[in-house]
Design an enzyme around this catalytic site. Structure first.
Site, PDB file in Angstrom:
ATOM      1  N   ASN A 177       9.870  -2.099  -6.501  1.00 13.06           N
ATOM      2  CA  ASN A 177       8.457  -1.963  -6.198  1.00 13.06           C
ATOM      3  C   ASN A 177       7.645  -1.618  -7.441  1.00 13.06           C
ATOM      4  O   ASN A 177       7.783  -2.252  -8.466  1.00 13.06           O
ATOM      5  CB  ASN A 177       8.246  -0.951  -5.067  1.00 13.06           C
ATOM      6  CG  ASN A 177       7.711  -1.620  -3.816  1.00 13.06           C
ATOM      7  OD1 ASN A 177       6.742  -2.375  -3.865  1.00 13.06           O
ATOM      8  ND2 ASN A 177       8.353  -1.371  -2.683  1.00 13.06           N
ATOM      9  N   ASP A 221       6.023   3.194  -3.016  1.00 10.04           N
ATOM     10  CA  ASP A 221       5.763   1.755  -2.984  1.00 10.04           C
ATOM     11  C   ASP A 221       5.126   1.335  -4.307  1.00 10.04           C
ATOM     12  O   ASP A 221       5.718   1.509  -5.360  1.00 10.04           O
ATOM     13  CB  ASP A 221       4.886   1.427  -1.771  1.00 10.04           C
ATOM     14  CG  ASP A 221       5.024  -0.022  -1.315  1.00 10.04           C
ATOM     15  OD1 ASP A 221       5.196  -0.907  -2.170  1.00 10.04           O
ATOM     16  OD2 ASP A 221       4.925  -0.272  -0.101  1.00 10.04           O
TER      17      ASP A 221
END
Length: 376
Positions: A227, A281
């Protein structure tokens, strides 16, 4: 326009924002504004004489406190409402004052013009789009499933594939360009249709780089969901996230060779419950070297100190699935944040109707950096 009130408190150097009430509702346009304001007491951890509040804090007074923190007025605005099924990959283009981002599983790329307020969409085909980043030569570098390609222009919509990197069981996820113009991008198992990321096949992904000559290099393997990434100002350290172990890593970075080494963990979310920090994330870095990490399934963006691994600020949003963030605006003081309603139930969407919107946070008191363009 929906107006929400934020309660802002400063605890030492920790600013936490929480949505407290819906004040009014007006659906006359597609812009929702969240306003932080008002007067709130500054609190301090130092023990003093007098009455504690219920969390053990003592009210700050001019007479007894030497360290009094000024509360900032922070605004969170929904600049594009309910525009994506799975928003990711925000990139700020300072030359046009536009935010580019993707709607991942429908292969759409978006361009939000901050000057006009217009959001336009371009479909690239029947695939998975995860990055759209402007090129120095014009056009964009884009990803489609496990292909890397060049988008000639926004107007033409023509994509030319330059490299197929992995098998179709996987997909590219997040990517960013370093200061030399090299694209870095991670892959993972293609979990489209599987709501819980913990149920995606693990250790299927890798981290790659794409040079200006079109050559692709694999740097690390056994990544579960690669990510967010970013680099320090001096390009000596690269930060990278793998969402499933819930860790933020640092590597020594050689910008000339385009190589990384000496992996270490700078923040580990696995010691907390999912509602607290969720899955790390997307990520951005500010000019003070602190990391801003989107917390998927926790509805937050947190500011991390990579030297200590500690969360030093928290911004709470009105939806749980926050996916990524980047700095933008004329002076890079705005934080743009993407979100998703992906695989949410009707009941969940009723509780968080702004899921899938693009947010802009202003008044944070920090500044980001100009995003790099792909040199190929």
């Amino acid at each position: 326009m929906i107006v929400l009130m934020l309660l802002a408190r400063a605890y030492d150097n920790n600013l936490e924002l929480a949505f407290t009430n819906i004040l009014s509702s007006d659906h006359s346009n597609n812009s929702d504004r969240v306003i932080a304001g008002g007067s709130y007491p500054v609190m301090d951890r130092s023990p003093r004489e007098g009455r504690q509040d219920r969390k053990g804090w003592y009210p700050a007074t001019e007479r007894t406190y030497s360290r009094v923190l000024t509360l900032r007025h922070i605004t969170i605005e929904v600049v594009v409402k309910n525009c994506v099924k799975h928003g990711e990959g925000p990139h700020w283009d300072d030359t046009t004052q536009c935010l580019y981002y993707v709607d991942m599983f429908v292969d759409d790329v978006h361009r939000y013009n901050a000057v006009t307020g217009q959001d336009s969409r371009l479909n690239l085909g029947d695939s998975v789009a995860s990055v759209i980043i402007p090129r120095q030569k014009g056009g964009f570098v884009v990803s489609q499933k496990t292909d890397l390609g060049l988008l000639d222009s926004w107007e033409s919509g023509k994509v030319t594939s330059i490299a197929k990197v992995e098998a179709d069981a996987n997909m590219f996820n997040d990517g960013k360009v370093d200061a030399s113009g090299r694209l870095w991008i991670g892959s993972c198992f293609c979990g489209n249709g599987i709501a819980d990321p913990n149920k995606w096949l693990k250790l299927q992904g890798s981290l790659y780089s794409l040079d200006s000559d079109g050559s692709v290099k694999k740097h690390i393997s056994n990544i579960s969901i690669g990510n967010g990434m970013d680099w320090t100002d001096d390009n000596s350290v690269m930060y990278y996230i793998d969402s499933i172990p819930r860790q933020v890593w640092a590597f020594d970075f050689n910008i000339t060779a385009g190589s990384i080494s000496n992996k270490r963990t700078v923040a580990d979310f696995s010691s907390t419950e999912i509602p607290d920090l969720g899955y790390p994330d997307g990520m951005a870095i500010d000019t003070e070297g602190k990391l801003w990490v989107a917390c998927f399934d926790a509805g937050k963006v947190v500011r991390l100190d990579p030297e200590t691994g500690k969360v030093i600020r928290t911004v709470k949003f009105p939806c749980e699935k926050i996916t990524s963030c980047c700095f933008g605006g004329e002076d890079f003081t705005d934080l743009y944040v993407t979100s998703t309603p992906y695989m949410m139930t009707e009941a969940e969407l009723e509780k968080t109707p702004l899921a899938g919107s693009i947010f802009k946070v202003t008044g944070l008191g920090v500044r980001g950096r100009k995003a790099n363009m792909f040199s190929g």
